[in-house]
Scaffold this motif. Structure first.
Motif, PDB file in Angstrom:
ATOM      1  N   ALA A 250      14.902   1.236 -22.529  1.00 65.77           N
ATOM      2  CA  ALA A 250      15.694   2.217 -21.801  1.00 65.77           C
ATOM      3  C   ALA A 250      16.046   3.377 -22.716  1.00 65.77           C
ATOM      4  CB  ALA A 250      16.968   1.563 -21.288  1.00 65.77           C
TER       5      ALA A 250
ATOM      6  N   TRP B 279      13.939   4.477 -17.379  1.00 65.08           N
ATOM      7  CA  TRP B 279      13.480   3.127 -17.721  1.00 65.08           C
ATOM      8  C   TRP B 279      11.992   3.194 -18.037  1.00 65.08           C
ATOM      9  CZ3 TRP B 279      17.558   0.107 -18.085  1.00 65.08           C
ATOM     10  CH2 TRP B 279      18.674   0.374 -17.293  1.00 65.08           C
TER      11      TRP B 279
ATOM     12  N   SER C 215      17.176  -0.893 -25.691  1.00 65.66           N
ATOM     13  CA  SER C 215      17.500   0.516 -25.489  1.00 65.66           C
ATOM     14  C   SER C 215      17.323   1.239 -26.806  1.00 65.66           C
ATOM     15  CB  SER C 215      18.944   0.650 -25.006  1.00 65.66           C
ATOM     16  OG  SER C 215      19.386   1.970 -25.196  1.00 65.66           O
TER      17      SER C 215
ATOM     18  N   CYS D 167      21.150   2.024 -13.154  1.00 68.56           N
ATOM     19  CA  CYS D 167      21.822   1.742 -14.412  1.00 68.56           C
ATOM     20  C   CYS D 167      23.262   1.396 -14.076  1.00 68.56           C
ATOM     21  CB  CYS D 167      21.769   2.931 -15.361  1.00 68.56           C
ATOM     22  SG  CYS D 167      22.626   2.599 -16.915  1.00 68.56           S
TER      23      CYS D 167
END
Lengths: 264, 599
Positions: free
Chosen positions: A125, A130, A167, A207
Motif C-alpha cells: 500500500a 493498493w 505499506s 482504506c
C-alpha cells in the motif's frame, strides 16, 4: 414522507441500514455473532429503559422514599448473580465464538495455505493506492512474470485468497467490507489475511485507517470471476507482464518471498 | 483527646487571609474555587470551539464539498467556503483533540475536581495551592499552542486525534500545525500531572476528621480514581508525544519504518502501544468523574441512600485497575498475535462485570425513591441512558471477531461518542446545574435548564445513534466523502438526517449559554443548601468564603443519608448533613424518640 421511506427501507440489506451484502464464504460467522449480540444488548437496554421510566413515573415526588442502603446479603447476592449471569451469557457467547471462529477460520492460515489452488497476493500500500502482486505462472514472487495491478484485484470464486500486506509510507488498512475482511498495512511489517469469495461480482476495496488527505480516495475494486475465467485472466496477465517487464524500473520491483510464517 | 486531634487538623490547614489585589484574586489565584472557575470558563469556551468543528464535519457528510454556511465565508474564504480534503482532516483531528484534552478534561477534572474535592472532604484548599495555580497556567500555555496550531503553515494538525505515526511524522503531515499540537498535548499533560498529584495528595491528606474513605461522596471517589489514573498514565502519553516531537523536529526515527519510500529503523506500532496504554485509561479518566457525580446526584434527587455504596466504590476501583490492562483491543487489526488478542478480549469483557454492578446500583437507587425531576437529576438520568447505549455497544468492539468488520467504522465513532462525549457531556451538565448555586451564589432558571436537558438528550442520542447505524452499515470513519464508495452511496440520507440532529443539538446549546451567563450575573440569589442534601459543601454559605470552613467539620456519617425515619422524627426533614450530629452522637439528648430510634 422521505423519513418514512427511509425507515421502511432500513432493514433491507444493501439498501437500508443493514450490513453490506456478504459475498464471502465465512462472513456469516461474523454477521451472526454481531446480530445475536445485538439481540441480547437490545433486550438488556429495553429492560433498563423500562425500569427507569417506571421509576420516574411511579416513584416521583409524592412516592415516599424507602430508607434502604441495599446492603443486605440477599440484595448483594441478587446484584452479583445478575451481573454474573449477563457476563456468562452475553460476554461468554461473544468470547467463545470469537475464539472459535478466529481459530477455525479467520486466523487459520495453515488450512487456507494448504488448499489446492489457493491464490497468493502481496499487497503493497502507498498513499493513496493498493498495489497488488501475484506470483504469476512460475509461482515465485519477484520474477518477471509477476502480475502487478493498481487498485484492481481479481480473484477466483470459491478458492481461498491469501494476502500478505505491507505499506511503504504510512499505516493503511486493507478493507473489503463485502468480504468481512480487514487488516492494517503497516510499514516495516508484513500482515496477513484471507477470505474465500462465495459470489462473483465487483466489490469496493477501501482504506480503513486515516492515511492523509486523500484517504477517502484510496479505493480499489475487487473482481470475483468464476474459476476458469480467472485462470484465463491470470494466464494472459502473467504473459503480458513478462512482455512488459522493465529491468530499469527499480520502483516496480518490490516483492518479498512469500512468508509461510508471517508475524501472526 | 478529640479537641487535641481536631487542633491538629486546624494546624495542618491554617486560615490564610484572602488576597486583595485583582491579580492575586482572579488571575494568579491559588484558591481552588477560583482555579476551578478558570478551568470551567476555558473548558466551556473550547467545548464551543470543538462543537463548531463537529458541525463542519457533519456538514461535510450531509453536503459533501458544498460551501459551509456561516462558517465557510469566515474561515474557508480561500477555498470558496467549502471544506477541502486537506482541511477536512485538520477539522476532525482538531475536533477530537480539543474535545478530549481541552474541553472535557478541563470541565470535568479541572473545574469539578478542583471545586469539589476540597469542599466535599472538608478541606480549606488543595494540598499544594501553588502547584494548582501552576497547573492552570501551564494548561493556558497549551491552549495558546492549540490556537497557534490553527495558524500553522500547511494548516492545523491533521493526523487524527490518535496521531499515529508515520502519518503524524514529517512523512505524512509536514508543517508546524501538527508540531504545535503534539507540543500542546505534551504541555497539557504536564498540567494534568500537576493537577493529578494535587488531587491524589489532597484526598489522602486533607480529609476532615471522620471523613473515612467509605464516607467520601462518590464524586470524590470518581475524581480521585481519575487523578490516580492521570498520574500513572499521562506520563506515558507525555513520553510518546516527546518521542514524536523528536521524530518531527530532530530527525530521529523512533516511529518511522518502511520498505522502500521511507527507510527507518523504528516501529510505528510502538507508538500505538504507548498511546493506548494511556488512551484506554483515558476513556475512564473522562468517565469516572461523571460516574461519581451521577452516583451522588441519583441518590440526592431520589431522596434515598445510594444503593450498596461500597459495591459502587469497589466497582469503580475494579474498573480503574482493569482499565490499565485492556488497551490492546484498540489494536486487534494491527497484526497482533491472536493469543494476545484473546487475552485482551477476555480482560476487556471482564470490565462489563463492575460496570453492570454500577448500573444495577444506579437503577436500584432510583427504585422506590421519591424522585425530584430537577435539571441535575434529569441530566444524570440522561447520562445513565446514553452510557447504557455506549457501554453495551462496546461489547462488540471488545471481541476479536466482530471487530474484524466493525473496526474503524462509524460504529466505533458512535460507541465512543456515546460514552466519552454524550455521557461526559450530560454528566458535566448535571454537575454544572448541581453546583452552580454553590459556585456562583445564584440559581439558574429552572425552566430553561429543563428545556436544555430535553433538547440536548434527545438530539445527542439521535446524532450518535445515527453514527452507530451508519457504522453497522459499513461506513468507515474519517472519510472526506463516504459516498465515493458504491456500498455507502445509499447512506447519504441517513448521514444528512444525523447532521440535522447535530445542528439542532448545537443550536440548543444557546439556551444553556444564555441561562448560564445570565444567571452568573443576574440569577436569583441562592441559599446555602438549595437542593437539601447533606454533603459538606452545602453546610457553608453560597458561594463559600475564601477559606471554605471557619471550623473544619467533624464528619459523622456517609453522604447519602436520606429518608432516615429517625432523622424525620427528630428534625422533620428527609436529609441530614454529614457533619450534623443526631441522637447517639449527641451526648445528653435522651429524648424518648432517641431511645426508640436506638432500640
Amino acid at each position: 414522507m422521505r423519513m418514512l421511506q427511509i425507515l421502511l427501507a432500513a432493514p433491507l440489506e444493501g439498501h437500508g441500514w443493514g450490513m453490506p451484502h456478504d459475498a464471502s464464504l465465512d462472513g456469516w460467522r461474523i454477521d451472526d455473532l454481531i446480530n445475536e449480540t445485538s439481540a441480547f444488548v437490545i433486550l438488556l437496554f429495553a429492560i433498563m429503559v423500562a425500569w427507569m421510566l417506571w421509576a420516574a413515573v411511579r416513584h416521583g415526588e409524592r412516592h415516599p422514599a424507602r430508607f434502604d442502603h441495599g446492603t443486605s446479603r440477599r440484595s448483594i447476592a441478587v446484584a452479583l448473580s445478575i451481573a454474573a449471569a449477563i457476563f456468562f451469557v452475553v460476554d461468554g457467547h461473544l468470547f467463545l465464538n470469537s475464539i472459535v471462529v478466529w481459530k477455525q477460520v479467520f486466523g487459520n492460515f495453515a488450512w487456507a495455505e494448504a488448499q489446492p489452488g489457493a491464490v497468493r497476493i502481496e499487497i503493497n500500500a502507498h498513499q493513496w493506492a493498493w498495489v497488488a502482486r501475484y506470483a504469476g505462472a512460475d509461482g515465485k514472487f519477484g520474477t518477471q512474470d509477476d502480475i502487478v495491478t493498481l487498485n484492481d484485484i481479481v480473484v477466483p470464486q470459491g478458492l481461498p485468497v491469501l494476502f500478505q500486506v505491507a505499506s511503504i509510507d504510512v499505516i493503511h488498512s486493507f478493507n473489503i467490507p463485502n468480504m468481512r475482511m480487514k487488516i492494517d498495512a503497516v510499514p516495516g511489517m508484513i500482515n496477513r489475511v484471507w477470505f474465500t469469495a462465495k459470489e462473483t461480482g465487483q466489490f469496493d476495496i477501501g482504506c480503513a485507517q486515516h492515511c492523509g488527505a486523500n484517504h477517502y480516495k484510496m479505493r480499489g475494486t475487487l473482481t470475483v470471476l468464476p474459476r476458469e475465467e480467472w485462470e484465463r485472466w491470470a494466464g494472459v496477465a502473467s504473459a503480458n507482464s513478462a512482455r512488459a517487464y522493465d529491468p530499469e524500473d527499480k520502483d516496480a520491483q518490490w516483492a518479498w518471498d512469500w512468508e509461510k510464517h508471517a508475524r501472526i | 483527646m478529640q479537641a487535641a486531634a481536631h487542633a491538629e487538623y486546624e494546624n495542618l490547614q491554617p486560615i490564610h487571609p484572602e488576597p486583595t489585589s485583582f491579580l492575586r484574586r482572579y488571575v494568579l489565584s491559588t484558591d481552588h474555587k477560583v482555579i476551578a472557575k478558570q478551568f470551567l470558563w476555558s473548558g466551556l469556551l473550547f467545548l464551543f470551539v470543538g462543537g463548531t468543528l463537529a458541525m463542519m464535519i457533519r456538514w461535510q457528510w450531509a453536503y459533501p464539498g458544498r460551501p459551509v454556511p456561516l462558517l465557510g465565508p469566515l474561515f474557508l474564504g480561500d477555498q470558496g467556503g467549502a471544506i477541502g480534503p486537506a482541511t477536512y482532516m485538520t477539522v476532525f483531528t482538531m475536533h477530537g483533540l480539543i474535545m478530549i484534552f481541552f474541553a472535557i478534561t478541563p470541565v470535568l477534572i479541572g473545574a469539578f475536581g478542583n471545586y469539589c474535592i476540597p469542599l466535599m472532604i472538608g478541606a480549606r484548599d488543595m494540598a499544594f495551592p501553588f502547584l494548582n495555580m501552576m497547573s492552570f497556567w501551564t494548561f493556558a500555555v497549551s491552549l495558546v499552542l492549540v490556537i497557534c496550531s490553527f495558524f500553522g503553515q500547511l494548516g492545523a494538525a491533521g493526523a487524527g486525534w490518535t496521531t499515529y505515526p508515520p502519518l503524524s511524522t514529517n512523512i505524512g503531515t509536514p508543517g508546524s500545525g501538527q508540531t504545535f499540537m503534539v507540543a500542546a498535548i505534551f504541555v497539557t499533560g504536564v498540567s494534568t500531572i500537576m493537577g493529578g498529584i494535587n488531587y491524589v495528595t489532597t484526598v489522602i491528606r486533607h480529609r476532615a476528621p471522620g471523613m473515612t474513605y467509605m464516607r467520601m461522596p462518590m464524586t470524590v471517589w470518581g475524581l480521585w480514581l481519575t487523578a490516580i489514573l492521570n498520574v500513572l498514565f499521562v506520563p506515558v502519553l507525555g513520553s510518546a508525544a516527546l518521542l514524536l516531537l523528536l521524530d518531527r523536529v530532530f530527525g530521529t526515527q523512533f516511529f518511522i519504518a518502511g520498505a522502500t519510500a521511507v527507510r527507518g529503523g523504528g516501529d510505528p506500532i510502538l507508538f500505538q502501544h504507548l498511546f493506548w496504554i494511556f488512551g484506554h485509561p483515558e476513556v475512564y479518566i473522562l468517565i469516572l468523574p461523571a460516574w461519581g457525580i451521577v452516583s451522588d446526584v441519583l441518590s440526592f434527587f431520589s431522596r434515598k441512600p445510594a444503593n450498596w455504596y461500597r459495591g459502587s466504590v469497589y466497582a469503580m476501583c475494579t474498573v480503574t485497575a482493569l482499565s490499565a490492562v485492556v488497551y490492546g483491543h484498540h489494536m486487534f487489526m494491527t497484526g497482533m498475535n491472536p493469543l494476545l488478542g484473546q487475552g485482551f478480549m477476555l480482560l476487556t469483557l471482564i470490565i462489563s462485570v463492575p460496570a453492570e454492578l454500577l448500573f444495577l446500583n444506579w437503577l436500584r437507587t432510583i427504585w422506590q425513591g421519591s424522585i425530584r425531576k430537577d435539571a441535575p437529576m434529569l441530566f444524570a438520568l440522561g447520562m445513565v441512558f446514553v452510557f447504557g447505549m455506549g457501554g453495551l455497544t462496546g461489547l462488540y468492539l471488545g471481541a476479536t471477531a466482530p471487530d474484524i468488520y466493525l473496526h474503524d467504522t462509524m460504529f466505533v465513532v458512535g460507541h465512543f461518542h456515546l460514552t466519552m462525549a454524550a455521557a461526559s457531556f450530560l454528566g458535566s451538565m448535571s454537575a454544572i446545574y448541581f453546583w452552580f448555586p454553590k459556585m456562583f451564589g445564584r440559581r439558574m432558571n429552572a425552566t430553561l435548564s429543563k428545556t436544555h436537558f430535553w433538547w440536548s438528550a434527545v438530539f445527542i442520542t439521535l446524532v450518535f445513534t445515527g453514527q452507530l447505524i451508519s457504522g453497522y452499515a459499513g461506513q468507515n470513519r474519517r472519510l472526506y466523502n463516504p459516498f465515493e464508495y458504491n456500498f455507502l452511496k445509499h447512506l447519504l440520507p441517513l448521514n444528512r438526517w444525523t447532521s440535522f440532529a447535530a445542528f439542532t443539538l448545537m443550536a440548543g446549546q444557546l439556551v444553556f449559554v444564555y441561562n448560564f451567563i445570565h444567571s452568573v450575573f443576574a440569577g436569583e440569589k441562592a441559599e446555602m443548601n438549595p437542593w437539601q442534601v447533606g454533603t459538606l459543601e452545602w453546610s457553608i454559605p453560597s458561594p463559600p468564603p475564601h477559606h471554605n470552613y471557619d471550623v473544619i467539620p467533624t464528619v459523622v456519617r456517609g453522604p447519602h443519608e436520606f429518608a432516615d425515619p429517625r432523622v424525620r422524627e427528630r428534625l422533620g426533614r428527609d436529609w441530614i448533613g454529614q457533619a450534623e450530629p443526631l441522637l447517639d452522637q449527641t451526648p445528653g439528648t435522651s429524648a424518648p424518640a432517641a431511645a426508640a430510634g436506638r432500640a
